[in-house]
Write a protein that holds these residues in place. Structure first.
Motif, short mmCIF file in Angstrom:
data_model
loop_
_atom_site.label_atom_id
_atom_site.label_comp_id
_atom_site.label_asym_id
_atom_site.label_seq_id
_atom_site.Cartn_x
_atom_site.Cartn_y
_atom_site.Cartn_z
N PHE A 78 0.87 -1.02 0.17
CA PHE A 78 -0.01 0.22 0.39
C PHE A 78 0.56 1.12 -0.24
O PHE A 78 0.72 2.09 0.55
N ARG A 79 2.42 1.26 -0.75
CA ARG A 79 2.78 2.41 -0.55
C ARG A 79 1.91 3.23 -1.26
O ARG A 79 1.37 3.02 -2.94
N ALA A 80 1.92 4.53 -1.25
CA ALA A 80 1.45 5.69 -1.95
C ALA A 80 -0.51 5.75 -1.27
O ALA A 80 -0.73 6.36 -2.62
N LEU A 81 -0.85 4.78 -1.58
CA LEU A 81 -1.62 4.99 -1.08
C LEU A 81 -2.66 5.49 0.01
O LEU A 81 -1.74 5.89 1.64
N GLY A 82 -3.67 6.13 0.22
CA GLY A 82 -4.17 6.16 2.20
C GLY A 82 -3.70 7.39 2.67
O GLY A 82 -3.45 7.57 3.64
N MET A 83 -2.83 8.26 1.51
CA MET A 83 -2.07 9.01 2.39
C MET A 83 -2.44 10.21 3.15
O MET A 83 -1.92 11.36 3.20
N ASP A 84 -3.73 10.30 4.55
CA ASP A 84 -4.10 11.02 4.80
C ASP A 84 -4.50 11.69 6.25
O ASP A 84 -5.26 11.49 6.49
N ASN A 94 -4.62 1.69 7.31
CA ASN A 94 -3.92 0.98 6.71
C ASN A 94 -2.71 -0.22 6.88
O ASN A 94 -2.96 -1.23 6.58
N ILE A 297 3.05 11.48 7.08
CA ILE A 297 2.01 10.91 7.89
C ILE A 297 2.22 12.50 8.98
O ILE A 297 1.59 12.36 10.08
N ILE B 336 1.29 18.31 -1.55
CA ILE B 336 0.42 17.96 0.05
C ILE B 336 1.55 17.48 1.41
O ILE B 336 1.18 17.91 1.95
N LYS B 340 1.57 19.27 4.87
CA LYS B 340 1.37 18.53 6.00
C LYS B 340 2.44 18.99 7.87
O LYS B 340 1.71 18.91 8.13
N THR B 394 1.78 -3.87 -6.63
CA THR B 394 0.60 -4.46 -5.80
C THR B 394 -0.06 -5.56 -5.96
O THR B 394 -0.27 -6.42 -7.24
N ARG B 396 -2.60 -5.18 -4.28
CA ARG B 396 -3.52 -4.99 -3.94
C ARG B 396 -4.89 -4.97 -6.21
O ARG B 396 -4.26 -4.64 -6.41
N ARG B 401 -8.59 5.94 -7.82
CA ARG B 401 -8.85 6.71 -7.69
C ARG B 401 -6.70 6.37 -6.50
O ARG B 401 -5.95 7.24 -6.57
N ASP B 402 -6.90 5.35 -6.21
CA ASP B 402 -5.75 4.68 -5.78
C ASP B 402 -4.98 5.05 -6.97
O ASP B 402 -3.65 4.97 -6.07
N GLU B 405 -3.21 8.30 -7.32
CA GLU B 405 -2.14 8.55 -5.74
C GLU B 405 -1.67 8.47 -5.69
O GLU B 405 -0.41 8.89 -5.79
N ARG B 406 -0.99 6.80 -6.76
CA ARG B 406 0.12 6.43 -6.89
C ARG B 406 1.47 7.40 -7.76
O ARG B 406 2.49 7.30 -7.52
N TYR B 409 2.52 10.83 -6.73
CA TYR B 409 3.90 10.65 -5.20
C TYR B 409 4.96 9.18 -5.68
O TYR B 409 6.16 9.94 -5.47
N MET B 410 4.34 8.58 -7.18
CA MET B 410 5.91 8.36 -7.02
C MET B 410 5.78 8.05 -9.41
O MET B 410 6.23 6.83 -9.63
#
Lengths: 426, 426
Positions: A78-84, A94, A297, B336, B340, B394, B396, B401-402, B405-406, B409-410
């Motif tokens: 789950f890298r770079a997922l759900g980053m909020d 996560n 995070i 982002i 933070k 991954t 998964r 949207r996932d 997001e990836r 970031y990547m």
């Protein structure tokens, strides 16, 4: 891996750290590898080495292998997922649901293979890795990492409280028993991989469990890795859980898990107060600085300038996957960048980290946890990475230091041409 | 560039912004391009479009072209070099000596070719670019950018004070005269490139020069780009230079360079106070947020949450080369991340920026400076980027949207498979 010959010469543009303040930059130089040990760097090769095979990497850069002092292999999916999310929410949303999947060896095999392939392609040569509470999946990870050729400490994680039922060991005794069996199985099981005692962090480990893990660490003389003072909410929680502790790290120290009895790595140390810092210095605790994770995070920025000036042991961690990047070169850039923001926003007395210092932390600083690792000085273990930076075009003539600076900031545009661990090409 | 046909269908996994809060994610969808204009996104293609040629990008992501609202082409040769200085030192040490070289057209050709090649390979489709004070080299840059197929505003820079002798125009009149000739030469000279009025910033532009530039902007109805409230030292200097200005931006506003008479982009706005912010809102000034630059030269972190909540115009800038990365995807991730840190370290009332918001800023937010640009809503100009993310493995199953997001970031691990500007594939 090509194992045939661990005595040879690498030729190229050599960069390595001598100290946090000083790096060596030597153009068109030869590095001697003699039975996996560095025999020094030479502009003119001494007569006695002239019979060794020479691999000429021409205009590429040769840097020491990089050490990743802190990362979580099972979180790779789950890298770079759900980053909020912040730490404690992040864990519940996560991390824990993902880690629970590693009870299933088939899933573990699939996910760990992806993780190991990624690490293998990158510039990391040594790592300290968290697995999950599952001994079998942890062994599988150790086996895969061993085959990849990198050197690593891998920890079966311990957690017996404040964890979801699906990821909580039945009792301190069970957790310790499982860990003891896992140590017996793995202590001499691999060529390059060793077990490491891995209490997740104080909130998920009862005092009894920490005590039992301290005994295991001492009896097997195994090092320790854990988390420390990462997030304000976490620090406050530890204060509640162990109200009589003078500081967070004292809880580990009570049970022989804080660097005095056996070596220890503590990840983060963003909020370590004076007492905690002082104890870490006394005990020789290693700090794994994870700037990308601390950003993602929203933990904050660790006062690395203070730790460096105190002469503490510091290395870098990607903290996959609170940090989504598996690159310690990126961690070097992130280290410099967040130190600038900390200087600007928090504390003008703590100057930003320099290129030399960040390079040191990612090579010799973290490497020293593994012994004489992370430099090309004579007697060091021969870990080397050959970096091709020819895609970073510029009309300028660059010094070697310039080129290293560009590689650190723009590593994603460079190629890893070759990688050696203990003189073995992976 | 393939110019033959600007009416066609692109098929793939479509992501685009509707507003800062809302993005559309549509799997296996068709985007209609009709004479370079977006004809909408469809899960099932309407009958009337069924004769158009269809390019099936299968499992790739299709996102709108990205807009880079602020970057300095002549600084490309020293990206990721000398990264240990603050703004004013950085200008004197790194920037000005490099920019002086562009008096030499041979050097300019070599350096600008490298820059344009890089931009061409990336996901940027529109950009607002600073050149140098040299009109001839600026024209060369415009020509090269035009050939690359991207759309851009390019500015010959103006500076007539507080600049090193080797990079200072002789007088306000000379600077304005040179600029007027350059505008005449370039206003209708290129298919996709337009001139933009570009006072470097208040410290290097006399009031007389600003006044003359305001007149040029008005007479030719040209937009403006400059820098604003980037660094505390710079802000203090402007206060000294123009003591009767109510705020930094008021100096531009006095001369019609602050969005009221013609559109204006102001880069940075890290230290804009309430009055300045209020004026920007009134005037519809565009803010070019450059998080990597603000980090690298330790400027600070702009309060983007505040600007977003006020409904201001905001886009992203790479600010090459205070920002070393030429990627607006990276700028989204940086946005982002620094938001933070700002939340954690400075102000808990300003929540971090979300993925949707950062994506908006890099597409529709900045794109709107060019008109209906940066979305796949009907009537938008057809700028699209096809991103292959299959290397981001991954185990998964991911939502669209996932995946976005990836990619954000990547992005360095993704491939740009194709890029379209106004329906033309580059």
């Amino acid at each position: 891996m090509k194992k045939e010959n661990t005595s040879f010469i690498l030729k190229g543009n050599v960069c390595y750290s001598k100290s946090p303040k000083e790096a060596a930059f030597i153009k068109d130089a030869c590095i001697v590898c003699s039975d996996g040990i560095c025999g020094g760097v030479y502009k003119t090769l001494p007569e006695k080495y002239k019979t060794l095979p020479l691999i000429d990497h021409r205009d590429a850069l040769i840097i020491p292998g990089l050490t990743d002092l802190h990362l979580h292999a099972p979180q790779y999916p789950f890298r770079a997922l759900g980053m909020d999310l912040e730490l404690l929410e992040w864990l519940n949303t996560n991390t824990f649901p993902e880690e629970a999947k590693y009870i299933d060896l088939e899933y573990a095999g699939k996910a760990y293979t992806m993780f190991v392939e990624d690490i293998k392609k990158g510039a990391t040569t040594r790592a300290c890795v968290f697995a999950t509470i599952h001994a079998e999946a942890t062994k599988l990870l150790m086996e895969l990492l061993d085959k990849s050729g990198i050197c690593a400490y891998v920890g079966k994680v311990n957690m017996d409280r404040n964890s979801p039922e699906y990821l909580c060991e039945a009792s301190a005794a069970d957790s310790a028993q499982d860990t003891a069996s896992w140590i017996e199985d793995t202590l001499h099981g691999y060529e390059r991989i060793k077990p490491i005692i891995t209490p997740r962090f104080v909130p998920t480990c009862s005092n009894e469990l920490l005590e039992r893990l301290g005994t295991l660490a001492k009896n097997y003389h195994l090092p320790v890795q854990s988390h420390l003072s990462e997030n304000p909410g976490e620090v406050a929680w530890v204060k509640e859980l162990v109200p009589d502790a003078a500081f967070y790290g004292e809880v580990y120290d009570r049970y022989g898990l804080f660097g005095k009895e056996v070596p220890a790595i503590m990840a983060h140390c963003v909020y370590s107060d004076e007492k905690e810092t002082e104890r870490m210095l006394q005990n020789g605790v290693y700090i794994a600085h994870c700037p990308q994770s601390n950003t993602n995070i929203a933990s904050g920025i660790a006062p690395i300038r203070r730790y460096l000036d105190m002469g503490m042991h510091i290395g870098l961690g990607t903290d996959v996957v609170d940090g989504y990047s598996t690159s310690i070169l990126r961690a070097m850039a992130d280290t410099i960048q967040v130190s600038k923001l900390r200087w600007r926003l928090c504390d003008h007395t703590l100057k930003p980290v320099s290129l030399e210092e960040a390079f040191y932390m990612g090579t010799k600083g973290g490497g020293s946890f593994f012994g004489k690792v992370g430099s090309f000085e004579e007697g060091y273990r021969f870990d080397a990475v050959v970096v091709e930076d020819s895609d970073l075009v510029t009309p300028r003539l660059l010094t070697l230091r310039d080129r290293l600076e560009r590689v650190v900031y723009m590593s994603e545009n460079c190629k890893i041409k070759a990688k050696y661990v203990d003189g073995v090409q992976l």
